[in-house]
Design a protein around this motif. Structure first.
Motif, PDB file in Angstrom:
ATOM      1  N   LYS A 239      26.181  39.554 -15.171  1.00  8.67           N
ATOM      2  CA  LYS A 239      26.966  38.900 -15.687  1.00  8.67           C
ATOM      3  C   LYS A 239      26.051  36.427 -15.711  1.00  8.67           C
ATOM      4  CE  LYS A 239      31.050  39.626 -13.631  1.00  8.67           C
ATOM      5  NZ  LYS A 239      32.484  39.659 -13.000  1.00  8.67           N
ATOM      6  N   LEU A 240      25.452  36.241 -14.254  1.00  6.90           N
ATOM      7  CA  LEU A 240      24.925  35.359 -14.184  1.00  6.90           C
ATOM      8  C   LEU A 240      23.566  35.043 -14.943  1.00  6.90           C
ATOM      9  CD1 LEU A 240      25.003  32.457 -13.504  1.00  6.90           C
ATOM     10  CD2 LEU A 240      23.176  33.621 -11.421  1.00  6.90           C
TER      11      LEU A 240
ATOM     12  N   ALA B 245      24.872  34.805 -18.445  1.00  6.38           N
ATOM     13  CA  ALA B 245      24.695  33.290 -18.831  1.00  6.38           C
ATOM     14  C   ALA B 245      24.264  32.583 -19.351  1.00  6.38           C
ATOM     15  CB  ALA B 245      26.554  32.956 -17.814  1.00  6.38           C
ATOM     16  N   ILE B 246      23.119  32.959 -18.501  1.00 12.64           N
ATOM     17  CA  ILE B 246      21.931  32.491 -18.466  1.00 12.64           C
ATOM     18  C   ILE B 246      21.114  32.428 -19.787  1.00 12.64           C
ATOM     19  CG2 ILE B 246      19.397  30.686 -17.640  1.00 12.64           C
ATOM     20  CD1 ILE B 246      20.963  32.122 -15.140  1.00 12.64           C
TER      21      ILE B 246
ATOM     22  N   LYS C  39      22.168  33.576 -22.566  1.00 11.28           N
ATOM     23  CA  LYS C  39      23.306  33.605 -23.446  1.00 11.28           C
ATOM     24  C   LYS C  39      23.513  31.244 -23.822  1.00 11.28           C
ATOM     25  CE  LYS C  39      27.631  33.916 -25.691  1.00 11.28           C
ATOM     26  NZ  LYS C  39      29.274  34.591 -25.162  1.00 11.28           N
ATOM     27  N   ASP C  40      22.882  30.887 -23.049  1.00 13.69           N
ATOM     28  CA  ASP C  40      23.220  29.422 -23.809  1.00 13.69           C
ATOM     29  C   ASP C  40      21.944  29.054 -23.991  1.00 13.69           C
ATOM     30  OD1 ASP C  40      23.906  26.239 -22.072  1.00 13.69           O
ATOM     31  OD2 ASP C  40      21.532  26.936 -21.233  1.00 13.69           O
TER      32      ASP C  40
ATOM     33  N   ILE D 161      21.759  24.010 -14.811  1.00 19.03           N
ATOM     34  CA  ILE D 161      22.303  25.470 -15.715  1.00 19.03           C
ATOM     35  C   ILE D 161      22.471  26.571 -14.426  1.00 19.03           C
ATOM     36  CG2 ILE D 161      21.757  27.169 -17.830  1.00 19.03           C
ATOM     37  CD1 ILE D 161      19.618  25.161 -18.797  1.00 19.03           C
TER      38      ILE D 161
ATOM     39  N   GLU E 210      25.382  25.764 -13.100  1.00 14.90           N
ATOM     40  CA  GLU E 210      27.294  24.763 -14.241  1.00 14.90           C
ATOM     41  C   GLU E 210      27.764  26.910 -14.278  1.00 14.90           C
ATOM     42  OE1 GLU E 210      25.092  23.714 -18.211  1.00 14.90           O
ATOM     43  OE2 GLU E 210      25.049  21.745 -17.072  1.00 14.90           O
ATOM     44  N   LYS E 211      26.434  27.314 -14.108  1.00 14.22           N
ATOM     45  CA  LYS E 211      26.678  28.620 -14.702  1.00 14.22           C
ATOM     46  C   LYS E 211      27.867  29.675 -13.547  1.00 14.22           C
ATOM     47  CE  LYS E 211      25.321  28.826 -18.561  1.00 14.22           C
ATOM     48  NZ  LYS E 211      26.724  27.993 -19.886  1.00 14.22           N
TER      49      LYS E 211
ATOM     50  N   GLU F  56      31.092  27.878 -13.166  1.00 10.88           N
ATOM     51  CA  GLU F  56      31.550  28.974 -14.606  1.00 10.88           C
ATOM     52  C   GLU F  56      31.908  30.023 -14.810  1.00 10.88           C
ATOM     53  OE1 GLU F  56      29.641  28.650 -18.288  1.00 10.88           O
ATOM     54  OE2 GLU F  56      29.594  26.212 -18.060  1.00 10.88           O
ATOM     55  N   LEU F  57      31.117  31.192 -14.039  1.00  6.94           N
ATOM     56  CA  LEU F  57      31.357  32.106 -13.261  1.00  6.94           C
ATOM     57  C   LEU F  57      32.349  32.767 -12.208  1.00  6.94           C
ATOM     58  CD1 LEU F  57      28.318  33.716 -14.063  1.00  6.94           C
ATOM     59  CD2 LEU F  57      30.314  34.238 -16.169  1.00  6.94           C
TER      60      LEU F  57
END
Length: 147
Positions: free
Chosen positions: A93-94, A97-98, A100-101, A137, A140-141, A144-145
């Motif tokens: 997932k991490l 997310a990175i 997708k960023d 990043i 941050e991710k 968030e997760l």
């Protein structure tokens, strides 16, 4: 090539390149080497190796992260070990997310059933500023997760 000159069709680059098969990829390396010499290439490679080692040292200092073997080239592996979740699924997932960023691209690999995130510092545009951004990043991710 004399036979290609008289053809009625559009000229194929395969017919006019030195190899007579494909486009001349080697010129992309040969020409800059001839124009600038080896020094800038060596400096760029050294920079990428230093950036990879820098990333490896920095990610090792952040609580919750685990790293793979110390990098010998310009690739480093890392993963986050969450307290209340499977590490493999969290890191997948991490990675997503990175990606997708969109500001930095990281890839992944699985070694002996363990999911790792890979940092490959190979692009000539990658400098220390991008390593700072990457670490920001990642933090941050993870935050968030984890919430």
């Amino acid at each position: 090539m004399q036979d290609a000159v008289e053809a009625d069709e559009e000229i194929s680059h395969a017919d006019i390149s030195p190899e007579l098969t494909k486009h001349f990829r080697g010129i992309r390396m040969w020409l800059p080497l001839k124009l600038y010499g080896l020094k800038p290439f060596r400096a760029s490679l050294e920079e990428k190796l230093h950036l990879t080692r820098y990333f490896y040292q920095e990610i090792n200092q952040i609580k919750g992260f685990e790293t793979g073997p110390e990098p010998e080239l310009s690739v480093a592996m890392f993963r986050y070990i969450p307290i209340h979740e499977d590490a493999n699924s969290f890191n997948k997932k991490l990675t997503q997310a990175i990606q997708k960023d969109g500001r930095i691209f990281l890839s992944s690999t699985t070694v002996n059933g363990v999911y790792w995130i890979r940092v490959a510092v190979v692009i000539f545009r990658t400098h220390l500023e991008q390593m700072y951004l990457l670490l920001k990043i990642i933090k941050e991710k993870v935050e968030e997760l984890s919430n």
